[in-house]
Design a protein around this motif. Structure first.
Motif, PDB file in Angstrom:
ATOM      1  N   TYR A  23       1.106 -38.961  23.408  1.00  0.00           N
ATOM      2  CA  TYR A  23       1.540 -37.699  24.002  1.00  0.00           C
ATOM      3  C   TYR A  23       2.580 -37.002  23.131  1.00  0.00           C
ATOM      4  O   TYR A  23       2.752 -35.781  23.219  1.00  0.00           O
ATOM      5  N   ILE A  24       3.265 -37.787  22.322  1.00  0.00           N
ATOM      6  CA  ILE A  24       4.312 -37.215  21.474  1.00  0.00           C
ATOM      7  C   ILE A  24       3.729 -36.182  20.512  1.00  0.00           C
ATOM      8  O   ILE A  24       4.386 -35.213  20.136  1.00  0.00           O
ATOM      9  N   ASP A  25       2.491 -36.394  20.110  1.00  0.00           N
ATOM     10  CA  ASP A  25       1.855 -35.511  19.124  1.00  0.00           C
ATOM     11  C   ASP A  25       1.067 -34.378  19.770  1.00  0.00           C
ATOM     12  O   ASP A  25       0.202 -33.771  19.124  1.00  0.00           O
ATOM     13  N   MET A  26       1.328 -34.087  21.028  1.00  0.00           N
ATOM     14  CA  MET A  26       0.558 -33.047  21.716  1.00  0.00           C
ATOM     15  C   MET A  26       0.716 -31.697  21.023  1.00  0.00           C
ATOM     16  O   MET A  26       1.771 -31.383  20.455  1.00  0.00           O
ATOM     17  N   ASN A  27      -0.347 -30.916  21.067  1.00  0.00           N
ATOM     18  CA  ASN A  27      -0.311 -29.558  20.545  1.00  0.00           C
ATOM     19  C   ASN A  27       0.406 -28.671  21.554  1.00  0.00           C
ATOM     20  O   ASN A  27      -0.028 -28.539  22.700  1.00  0.00           O
ATOM     21  N   LYS A  28       1.514 -28.077  21.155  1.00  0.00           N
ATOM     22  CA  LYS A  28       2.347 -27.340  22.096  1.00  0.00           C
ATOM     23  C   LYS A  28       1.644 -26.104  22.653  1.00  0.00           C
ATOM     24  O   LYS A  28       1.791 -25.782  23.837  1.00  0.00           O
ATOM     25  N   LYS A  29       0.866 -25.424  21.824  1.00  0.00           N
ATOM     26  CA  LYS A  29       0.160 -24.237  22.307  1.00  0.00           C
ATOM     27  C   LYS A  29      -0.910 -24.625  23.325  1.00  0.00           C
ATOM     28  O   LYS A  29      -1.050 -23.981  24.370  1.00  0.00           O
ATOM     29  N   THR A  30      -1.644 -25.691  23.037  1.00  0.00           N
ATOM     30  CA  THR A  30      -2.659 -26.162  23.984  1.00  0.00           C
ATOM     31  C   THR A  30      -2.009 -26.606  25.282  1.00  0.00           C
ATOM     32  O   THR A  30      -2.524 -26.333  26.381  1.00  0.00           O
ATOM     33  N   PHE A  31      -0.868 -27.276  25.167  1.00  0.00           N
ATOM     34  CA  PHE A  31      -0.160 -27.715  26.359  1.00  0.00           C
ATOM     35  C   PHE A  31       0.262 -26.518  27.213  1.00  0.00           C
ATOM     36  O   PHE A  31       0.106 -26.533  28.445  1.00  0.00           O
ATOM     37  N   LEU A  32       0.792 -25.479  26.582  1.00  0.00           N
ATOM     38  CA  LEU A  32       1.199 -24.284  27.324  1.00  0.00           C
ATOM     39  C   LEU A  32      -0.005 -23.583  27.943  1.00  0.00           C
ATOM     40  O   LEU A  32       0.060 -23.098  29.081  1.00  0.00           O
ATOM     41  N   GLU A  33      -1.102 -23.521  27.213  1.00  0.00           N
ATOM     42  CA  GLU A  33      -2.321 -22.912  27.759  1.00  0.00           C
ATOM     43  C   GLU A  33      -2.770 -23.650  29.011  1.00  0.00           C
ATOM     44  O   GLU A  33      -3.117 -23.025  30.028  1.00  0.00           O
ATOM     45  N   ASN A  34      -2.762 -24.974  28.948  1.00  0.00           N
ATOM     46  CA  ASN A  34      -3.143 -25.764  30.127  1.00  0.00           C
ATOM     47  C   ASN A  34      -2.107 -25.623  31.243  1.00  0.00           C
ATOM     48  O   ASN A  34      -2.459 -25.632  32.426  1.00  0.00           O
ATOM     49  N   GLY A  35      -0.826 -25.513  30.857  1.00  0.00           N
ATOM     50  CA  GLY A  35       0.216 -25.339  31.860  1.00  0.00           C
ATOM     51  C   GLY A  35       0.060 -24.038  32.635  1.00  0.00           C
ATOM     52  O   GLY A  35       0.232 -24.002  33.859  1.00  0.00           O
ATOM     53  N   ILE A  36      -0.297 -22.953  31.925  1.00  0.00           N
ATOM     54  CA  ILE A  36      -0.524 -21.670  32.589  1.00  0.00           C
ATOM     55  C   ILE A  36      -1.772 -21.738  33.471  1.00  0.00           C
ATOM     56  O   ILE A  36      -1.778 -21.241  34.604  1.00  0.00           O
ATOM     57  N   LYS A  37      -2.823 -22.378  32.978  1.00  0.00           N
ATOM     58  CA  LYS A  37      -4.028 -22.548  33.804  1.00  0.00           C
ATOM     59  C   LYS A  37      -3.718 -23.353  35.061  1.00  0.00           C
ATOM     60  O   LYS A  37      -4.191 -23.040  36.154  1.00  0.00           O
ATOM     61  N   GLY A  38      -2.902 -24.408  34.894  1.00  0.00           N
ATOM     62  CA  GLY A  38      -2.521 -25.222  36.046  1.00  0.00           C
ATOM     63  C   GLY A  38      -1.695 -24.440  37.049  1.00  0.00           C
ATOM     64  O   GLY A  38      -1.893 -24.561  38.262  1.00  0.00           O
ATOM     65  N   ALA A  39      -0.766 -23.617  36.543  1.00  0.00           N
ATOM     66  CA  ALA A  39       0.057 -22.798  37.444  1.00  0.00           C
ATOM     67  C   ALA A  39      -0.816 -21.813  38.210  1.00  0.00           C
ATOM     68  O   ALA A  39      -0.624 -21.588  39.412  1.00  0.00           O
ATOM     69  N   LYS A  40      -1.792 -21.216  37.524  1.00  0.00           N
ATOM     70  CA  LYS A  40      -2.708 -20.284  38.187  1.00  0.00           C
ATOM     71  C   LYS A  40      -3.516 -20.992  39.269  1.00  0.00           C
ATOM     72  O   LYS A  40      -3.655 -20.493  40.386  1.00  0.00           O
ATOM     73  N   GLN A  41      -4.021 -22.190  38.925  1.00  0.00           N
ATOM     74  CA  GLN A  41      -4.908 -22.888  39.858  1.00  0.00           C
ATOM     75  C   GLN A  41      -4.168 -23.559  41.002  1.00  0.00           C
ATOM     76  O   GLN A  41      -4.554 -23.428  42.167  1.00  0.00           O
ATOM     77  N   PHE A  42      -3.100 -24.292  40.680  1.00  0.00           N
ATOM     78  CA  PHE A  42      -2.458 -25.150  41.679  1.00  0.00           C
ATOM     79  C   PHE A  42      -1.303 -24.474  42.426  1.00  0.00           C
ATOM     80  O   PHE A  42      -0.986 -24.876  43.545  1.00  0.00           O
ATOM     81  N   LEU A  43      -0.677 -23.472  41.811  1.00  0.00           N
ATOM     82  CA  LEU A  43       0.445 -22.812  42.467  1.00  0.00           C
ATOM     83  C   LEU A  43       0.052 -21.471  43.078  1.00  0.00           C
ATOM     84  O   LEU A  43       0.394 -21.178  44.214  1.00  0.00           O
ATOM     85  N   LEU A  44      -0.658 -20.641  42.305  1.00  0.00           N
ATOM     86  CA  LEU A  44      -1.010 -19.301  42.775  1.00  0.00           C
ATOM     87  C   LEU A  44      -2.397 -19.236  43.392  1.00  0.00           C
ATOM     88  O   LEU A  44      -2.799 -18.168  43.884  1.00  0.00           O
ATOM     89  N   LYS A  45      -3.139 -20.355  43.349  1.00  0.00           N
ATOM     90  CA  LYS A  45      -4.487 -20.431  43.927  1.00  0.00           C
ATOM     91  C   LYS A  45      -5.414 -19.377  43.320  1.00  0.00           C
ATOM     92  O   LYS A  45      -6.193 -18.716  44.008  1.00  0.00           O
ATOM     93  N   GLU A  46      -5.309 -19.225  42.014  1.00  0.00           N
ATOM     94  CA  GLU A  46      -6.163 -18.309  41.273  1.00  0.00           C
ATOM     95  C   GLU A  46      -7.145 -19.103  40.421  1.00  0.00           C
ATOM     96  O   GLU A  46      -6.945 -20.304  40.180  1.00  0.00           O
ATOM     97  N   PRO A  47      -8.207 -18.451  39.917  1.00  0.00           N
ATOM     98  CA  PRO A  47      -9.058 -19.115  38.925  1.00  0.00           C
ATOM     99  C   PRO A  47      -8.243 -19.441  37.684  1.00  0.00           C
ATOM    100  O   PRO A  47      -7.387 -18.651  37.278  1.00  0.00           O
ATOM    101  N   PRO A  48      -8.464 -20.603  37.081  1.00  0.00           N
ATOM    102  CA  PRO A  48      -7.660 -20.968  35.901  1.00  0.00           C
ATOM    103  C   PRO A  48      -7.853 -20.037  34.712  1.00  0.00           C
ATOM    104  O   PRO A  48      -6.968 -19.926  33.866  1.00  0.00           O
ATOM    105  N   VAL A  49      -9.000 -19.378  34.650  1.00  0.00           N
ATOM    106  CA  VAL A  49      -9.262 -18.420  33.574  1.00  0.00           C
ATOM    107  C   VAL A  49      -9.312 -17.028  34.183  1.00  0.00           C
ATOM    108  O   VAL A  49      -9.973 -16.798  35.196  1.00  0.00           O
TER     109      VAL A  49
END
Length: 495
Positions: free
Chosen positions: A432-458
């Motif tokens: 996990y230490i070598d995670m791609n930060k941009k990919t992580f942020l992209e997934n984080g925004i998708k997760g926030a859309k899906q799990f917090l705002l109940k929106e489609p991830p894309v």
């Protein structure tokens, strides 16, 4: 012994199972070590729902879908224990205490993590709750490991924090007695002096709880696990999974929907974030280590004989606050929120005056305007309420995001050596230490859309269209304001 075999037939007791780390821990156990004996979850009645109903609702949530598909049989061995960490004896009945007699592992995760909580409640939950938990654990003859989840910020006056216990800031018994004796208002005034080395009641009461663990080190097989700022997952159970607006993800969401457009602080500061699935893997390994490989004092000079593990990034894959904001804005522009009401813009500044000017013109005035428009509809005013929440969240996180600590995590990193090659995909965390930060942020925004705002991830085509319209309107508003300001200056000063 393999890690999966270690957890086989173990009876596990978890407090804080309805919290962020607790949920992720339960899910990981159900999915990756389904041969456990029993899992008991301390849970209280809330909003008219019984502990059984709350646990059933939790286990039927989207978070556990993957575990239910892969190991549905494991769900039959998880049981609620009615109780409350703010009560004496944790509010557990004699009948339920009987069920806990054969518990082998305890994960004491429960805590009041609200940084603005009053002193009394924090003491009852974080300090007295820990004392009540260890007293119950004393009557578990088969206990192999008691893992107390603390925080790396339990000693905020130390800029370099080692994996050890530090001298107490106050006596924990006296503090509990004070909380039991005086009213909320008196205690909150007292805390300003009593906990002067701490920014809030959370870090202070968590530091006191560590002293309780110190005192019980000869009676129980204890270990202290200190996570830093826990953020959305990298991959488990789903990339970007998150269940609350607390922390940096909440601030990115606020920026993404256009209601937060400025922040003040040091853009070069590197805060310490740790993904929740990294945290859970390390937590399971900590219990394995305490139970199977107790520390030898002659080989390792442990202060007070308690092993402390820092679950922290410690700048291994660092990102500064400024980089996080700029990268986050680009990611959000590529995948805008459906609920976006203005262009995701703004940034961080070191100048407090400039920050508050931007707050007034770009956050407060638009919020008042939109709330005024909402007053003519069936919807209640909302934006100013959100601005107050943003202000409180920002203030509570300001110290932790704008201050750099050096968290030594040597003992935590050594846990990776306990994982065999065949189990590394399940329990290893160093990759996990070598995670791609941009990919992580992209997934984080998708997760926030899906799990917090109940929106489609894309984002939908409509969201992209709205964003383009907002961009045009944003330019029109900005240049109109600039035009009238220059015209006013010209007429009043030059002419």
């Amino acid at each position: 012994m393999s890690i999966v075999n270690f957890y086989k037939n173990q009876e596990i007791f978890i407090t804080g199972g309805s919290g962020y780390i607790g949920k992720a821990l339960i899910e990981k156990l159900l999915r990756c070590v389904p041969n456990f004996g029993k899992i008991f979850i301390l849970i209280r009645s809330k909003k008219g729902k019984t502990p059984h109903e709350r646990l059933e609702e939790l286990l039927n949530s989207y978070l556990f879908r993957r575990a239910r598909e892969e190991h549905p049989e494991s769900f039959t061995r998880i049981f609620p224990i009615e109780g409350d960490c703010t009560e004496l004896g944790l509010g557990i009945s004699a009948e339920n205490l009987k069920k806990l007699e054969n518990v082998n592992l305890i994960f004491h995760v429960a805590a009041c993590v609200r940084f603005d909580d009053n002193f009394k409640n924090s003491v009852f939950m974080n300090t007295r709750g820990t004392h009540e938990m260890v007293k119950i654990a004393e009557h578990m003859p088969k206990l192999k490991a008691f893992i107390h989840v603390s925080t790396t910020y339990a000693h905020p006056d130390q800029r370099t924090v080692e994996e050890r216990l530090y001298p107490p800031y106050a006596d924990w018994r006296t503090t509990i007695k004070l909380a039991e004796t005086y009213d909320d208002e008196t205690l909150d005034v007292l805390f300003r002096k009593y906990g002067e080395n701490h920014p809030n009641t959370y870090t202070f009461t968590k530091s006191l709880a560590e002293q309780i663990i110190r005192e019980y080190r000869t009676k129980l097989p204890v270990g202290i696990f200190r996570p830093s700022i826990v953020i959305s997952s990298i991959e488990e159970p789903y990339p970007g999974w998150v269940d609350n607006f607390n922390g940096p993800i909440g601030m990115l969401v606020a920026c993404g929907v256009g209601i937060m457009r400025t922040n003040n602080g040091n853009p070069d500061c590197i805060p310490d974030f740790i993904p929740v699935d990294f945290c859970v893997r390390a937590l399971l390994l900590t219990a394995y280590k305490i139970a199977t490989q107790p520390a030898k004092e002659e080989a390792e000079k442990l202060i007070d004989g308690v092993e402390v593990f820092h679950c922290s990034n410690s700048k291994m894959n660092a990102i500064s606050t400024g980089e996080l904001i700029e990268m986050g804005k680009k990611v959000i522009l590529d995948n805008p929120f459906e609920k976006c009401i203005w262009v995701p813009q703004g940034g961080i500044t070191r100048c407090d005056v400039w920050h508050y000017i931007r707050v007034f013109f770009f956050q407060i005035l638009p919020a008042l305007f939109f709330d005024f428009l909402l007053s003519f509809t069936k919807y209640p005013p909302l934006l100013m309420k959100l601005q107050r929440r943003i202000f409180c969240t920002k203030n509570s996180l300001e110290l932790f995001i704008n201050t750099e600590w050096n968290f030594i995590n040597t003992r935590l990193l050594a846990l990776e050596d306990l994982v065999g090659d065949d189990e590394r995909p399940t329990f290893g965390f160093m990759h996990y230490i070598d995670m791609n930060k941009k990919t992580f942020l992209e997934n984080g925004i998708k997760g926030a859309k899906q799990f917090l705002l109940k929106e489609p991830p894309v984002a939908s085509p409509q969201a992209h269209l709205r964003l383009r319209i907002y961009v045009v309107l944003d330019y029109i508003v900005k240049y109109s304001i600039l035009y009238y300001m220059l015209r006013y200056i010209y007429r009043t000063v030059i002419v």
